[in-house]
Structure formats: structure tokens, C-alpha cells
Design a protein around this motif. Structure first.
Motif, mmCIF file in Angstrom:
data_model
loop_
_atom_site.group_PDB
_atom_site.id
_atom_site.type_symbol
_atom_site.label_atom_id
_atom_site.label_comp_id
_atom_site.label_asym_id
_atom_site.label_seq_id
_atom_site.Cartn_x
_atom_site.Cartn_y
_atom_site.Cartn_z
ATOM 1 N N GLU A 110 0.811 -1.221 0.000
ATOM 2 C CA GLU A 110 0.000 0.000 0.000
ATOM 3 C C GLU A 110 0.845 1.272 0.000
ATOM 4 O O GLU A 110 0.553 2.227 -0.718
ATOM 5 C CB GLU A 110 -0.935 -0.004 1.212
ATOM 6 C CG GLU A 110 -2.040 -1.054 1.123
ATOM 7 C CD GLU A 110 -2.950 -1.034 2.332
ATOM 8 O OE1 GLU A 110 -2.640 -0.294 3.294
ATOM 9 O OE2 GLU A 110 -3.956 -1.743 2.323
ATOM 10 N N THR A 111 1.902 1.299 0.826
ATOM 11 C CA THR A 111 2.737 2.496 0.910
ATOM 12 C C THR A 111 3.434 2.760 -0.407
ATOM 13 O O THR A 111 3.454 3.900 -0.912
ATOM 14 C CB THR A 111 3.797 2.350 2.023
ATOM 15 O OG1 THR A 111 3.121 2.105 3.261
ATOM 16 C CG2 THR A 111 4.641 3.597 2.144
ATOM 17 N N LEU A 112 4.004 1.730 -0.996
ATOM 18 C CA LEU A 112 4.712 1.881 -2.265
ATOM 19 C C LEU A 112 3.744 2.258 -3.383
ATOM 20 O O LEU A 112 4.060 3.099 -4.235
ATOM 21 C CB LEU A 112 5.440 0.578 -2.609
ATOM 22 C CG LEU A 112 6.517 0.642 -3.692
ATOM 23 C CD1 LEU A 112 7.597 1.646 -3.336
ATOM 24 C CD2 LEU A 112 7.133 -0.729 -3.913
ATOM 25 N N ALA A 113 2.570 1.659 -3.371
ATOM 26 C CA ALA A 113 1.576 1.938 -4.411
ATOM 27 C C ALA A 113 1.119 3.394 -4.379
ATOM 28 O O ALA A 113 0.746 3.952 -5.418
ATOM 29 C CB ALA A 113 0.377 1.013 -4.248
ATOM 30 N N ALA A 114 1.169 4.005 -3.198
ATOM 31 C CA ALA A 114 0.736 5.398 -3.060
ATOM 32 C C ALA A 114 1.825 6.398 -3.452
ATOM 33 O O ALA A 114 1.558 7.594 -3.569
ATOM 34 C CB ALA A 114 0.287 5.661 -1.623
ATOM 35 N N ASN A 115 3.044 5.919 -3.656
ATOM 36 C CA ASN A 115 4.158 6.812 -4.001
ATOM 37 C C ASN A 115 4.054 7.216 -5.467
ATOM 38 O O ASN A 115 3.956 6.360 -6.346
ATOM 39 C CB ASN A 115 5.484 6.098 -3.738
ATOM 40 C CG ASN A 115 6.673 7.050 -3.782
ATOM 41 O OD1 ASN A 115 6.862 7.792 -4.735
ATOM 42 N ND2 ASN A 115 7.477 7.024 -2.735
ATOM 43 N N PRO A 116 4.087 8.517 -5.766
ATOM 44 C CA PRO A 116 3.935 8.972 -7.157
ATOM 45 C C PRO A 116 5.072 8.522 -8.073
ATOM 46 O O PRO A 116 4.927 8.556 -9.298
ATOM 47 C CB PRO A 116 3.895 10.500 -7.029
ATOM 48 C CG PRO A 116 4.566 10.800 -5.720
ATOM 49 C CD PRO A 116 4.234 9.650 -4.826
ATOM 50 N N ASN A 117 6.201 8.116 -7.506
ATOM 51 C CA ASN A 117 7.333 7.670 -8.323
ATOM 52 C C ASN A 117 7.414 6.151 -8.441
ATOM 53 O O ASN A 117 8.425 5.624 -8.902
ATOM 54 C CB ASN A 117 8.650 8.208 -7.746
ATOM 55 C CG ASN A 117 8.788 9.703 -7.950
ATOM 56 O OD1 ASN A 117 8.461 10.215 -9.022
ATOM 57 N ND2 ASN A 117 9.242 10.402 -6.929
ATOM 58 N N ALA A 118 6.357 5.482 -8.009
ATOM 59 C CA ALA A 118 6.318 4.019 -8.098
ATOM 60 C C ALA A 118 5.099 3.591 -8.907
ATOM 61 O O ALA A 118 4.063 4.257 -8.906
ATOM 62 C CB ALA A 118 6.273 3.393 -6.713
#
Length: 326
Positions: A110-118
Motif C-alpha cells: 500500500e505504501t509503495l503503491a501510493a508513491n507517485p514515483n512508483a
């Protein structure tokens, strides 16, 4: 049915970083419809000159090793500390009974999916060898064209898929657990030989000592293998995704590996060899599809299959008979 665009519209969208069109382009290359495949080939030709400018990392590990947890922590570290753009291509297992797949990696990261650069793209493994999605390579090229300069390819688990993933990445990372009996047992020698680095996960709390002990065992085991053609010496580390510890050295190894192999020419040679490998794979897959789509094969299939299953005809003779119909 999703709206289809022109090849130029897909390519322009991908090159501009439009995530909606990137996702639709990946859906297109995953499609088995003949019309979609033709359109996908045209899109790939347009974006190909803009692909290839990334470091490709294959990540695999035994069941329960925590691949998704590791990838989220490791990916977040790379984005925060090194300013990269990361695409994660996660191969989800497909049920051989129903044909369905879980496709749950976005909920597990979830955290990574929310990152605009991921960008995280789960893909069903389908019927391809070992669970590697047929379109993974094309998806990787599309992500590179969209500006992602680090690509993670996560496999289903330790098995035949590792060879296929190894043939499409630059750096191969094997995740292992400690404290579960003999750490080396059940790990095929071939998978160990493919690894450019081994990371022992969950090295925290009471498991810290076992992880350190396992690290020494793996280092000793790797010394027994012949030297790699890349000139790189495989490394072993301990890490904890939960505590965000031990992640920095792993990325440092990836960068050092890339620098070494780009300098000695191995990096470019391996990419060329991989392209030829995928040419052969594409031919095999296309020939198999055409075989089963052939109307003469479809008419004969049930009869021949019954003869083989009933022991009336050998599989070899049946195959020769069917191949003569193509």
C-alpha cells in the motif's frame, strides 16, 4: 470491452508518463486476441527506441520469505534515498483449475503503491513456464519507455520461473529465511548459481542470531561455485523489512554490479543475448498458439487424445500425426 487507441496514441501516452495509457498498453500486450496482438506489436515498435534505460532486478525467494514486504521496504528506500522511479512487475499465480489469479500485490504494498514515483503492476502468470507472465518482458519495456529507471520483477516463488526471470533481468536477488532448519536444504544449486546476491530476510528480534549464522553458511556455499562470467562476486546480507535495516547495502551492490558490468562489457552483451533468447521464446510461443488454433488440429484433437490416453497410440506417433496436419 476497453476502447482501443491507435498505436501512436498508446506510444505518445506511454512516453509522456500517462499511467492510464501505460496500464492500457500493458493490458493490450497481455491480451491473447489476434487483433490486440497485432496492435501491441505496432506499439512496441514505436516505444522500443525509448526503452532499455533502466536497471532490471529479478527478486525471488522461498514461500514465506516475505517478498512483497521486502519489495515495499526496499523500493521505498530506493525512492527516498536515491531519487529513482520504480516499476514493480509482480507475477501472480494463476489457478490451473479456474484460470483465475489473486492480483493482490497493490493491497500488499500500500505504501509503495501510493508513491507517485512508483508503479505496481500485478499480472496473471497464465500457463507460461513456471508462472512467468508471457508479457512480462513487453511490460518491462513499456515501463522503461514511461521513464521508470528501476524495474523489479517479482516471481511466484522458487521453481522453474527463476530461469525465465533470470533471462530478462540484469541483477538477480534471492531472498532466504533463517531459522527454518537446514538453510541450504531444498534450494536447487542452479538457483544459487544464478543469484548475484542473497538477502536473508526477517533478521530482527530473536531471529537475528540465526540470520547471521545463515549468512556465514551461504557465503561458504557460494565460494564453492565457479566464478561468474560477469566478473562479479555474489554477496550475502541480512536485512529486516520491518525495521528498515540492511537495505542500503543491497542497493549499493546493485549499483556496483551495474557499474562493473557496464565497464567490462558484460552488461551490454547480456542484454543482447537476452534479446535473442526472447526472439526464440516468441517463436516457440507463436508456433504453439498457431498449432492449437489450426482447424484441422481442433477436429482431430479429441480422437487422438482418446487414443493416447487409452494406450492405443503412443504420444510420439500422435504428435507426429498432428504435426503433419499443420
Amino acid at each position: 470491452m476497453l476502447k482501443r487507441f491507435s498505436p501512436a496514441a498508446y506510444a505518445e501516452g506511454v512516453l509522456s508518463g500517462n499511467r492510464v495509457l501505460l496500464s492500457r498498453a500493458i493490458t493490450l500486450v497481455e491480451s491473447t486476441l489476434a487483433s490486440d496482438q497485432e496492435l501491441a506489436h505496432q506499439v512496441m515498435e514505436l516505444i522500443l527506441p525509448h526503452a532499455g534505460k533502466s536497471v532490471r532486478v529479478g527478486i525471488t525467494g522461498v514461500p514465506g520469505v516475505g517478498k512483497s514486504t521486502f519489495i515495499e521496504a526496499f523500493g521505498s528506500h530506493i525512492l527516498a534515498e536515491h531519487g529513482k522511479k520504480l516499476a514493480v512487475l509482480a507475477i501472480d499465480p494463476t489457478s490451473q483449475r479456474t484460470g483465475g489469479s489473486i492480483l493482490g500485490d497493490k493491497t500488499r504494498m500500500e505504501t509503495l503503491a501510493a508513491n507517485p514515483n512508483a508503479y505496481i503492476r500485478p499480472s496473471p502468470a497464465g500457463k507460461t513456464l513456471g508462472g512467468v507472465a508471457r508479457s512480462t518482458r513487453e511490460s518491462m519495456l513499456l515501463c522503461e519507455a514511461a521513464g521508470f529507471n528501476v524495474i523489479f520483477v517479482e516471481t511466484v516463488g522458487v521453481g522453474q520461473s527463476e530461469t525465465a526471470v533470470h533471462e530478462m533481468v540484469d541483477f538477480f536477488l534471492l531472498l532466504m529465511l533463517a531459522g527454518a532448519g537446514d538453510e541450504l536444504q531444498g534450494i536447487k544449486k542452479g538457483i544459487m548459481e544464478m543469484a548475484d546476491a542473497i538477502a536473508i530476510t526477517k533478521a530482527d528480534g530473536a531471529n537475528q542470531l540465526a540470520a547471521t549464522s545463515a549468512q556465514a553458511e551461504y557465503r561458504s556455499a557460494l565460494h564453492l561455485f565457479p566464478a561468474s562470467a560477469s566478473g562479479w562476486t555474489p554477496q550475502v546480507s541480512v536485512c529486516s523489512a520491518y525495521e528498515k535495516a540492511g537495505l542500503a547495502p543491497i542497493w549499493q551492490w546493485v549499483e556496483e554490479y551495474a557499474q562493473l558490468t557496464q565497464t567490462n562489457g558484460y552488461f551490454q552483451q547480456r542484454r543482447q543475448d537476452q534479446n535473442l533468447h526472447w526472439l526464440k521464446q516468441s517463436i516457440r510461443q507463436s508456433l504453439e498458439e498457431r498449432f492449437y488454433q489450426n482447424s484441422a488440429i481442433q477436429r482431430e484433437w479429441e480422437t487422438v487424445a482418446q487414443q493416447v490416453s487409452g494406450g492405443e497410440k503412443s504420444p510420439f506417433a500422435a504428435a507426429a500425426h498432428l504435426l503433419r496436419l499443420t
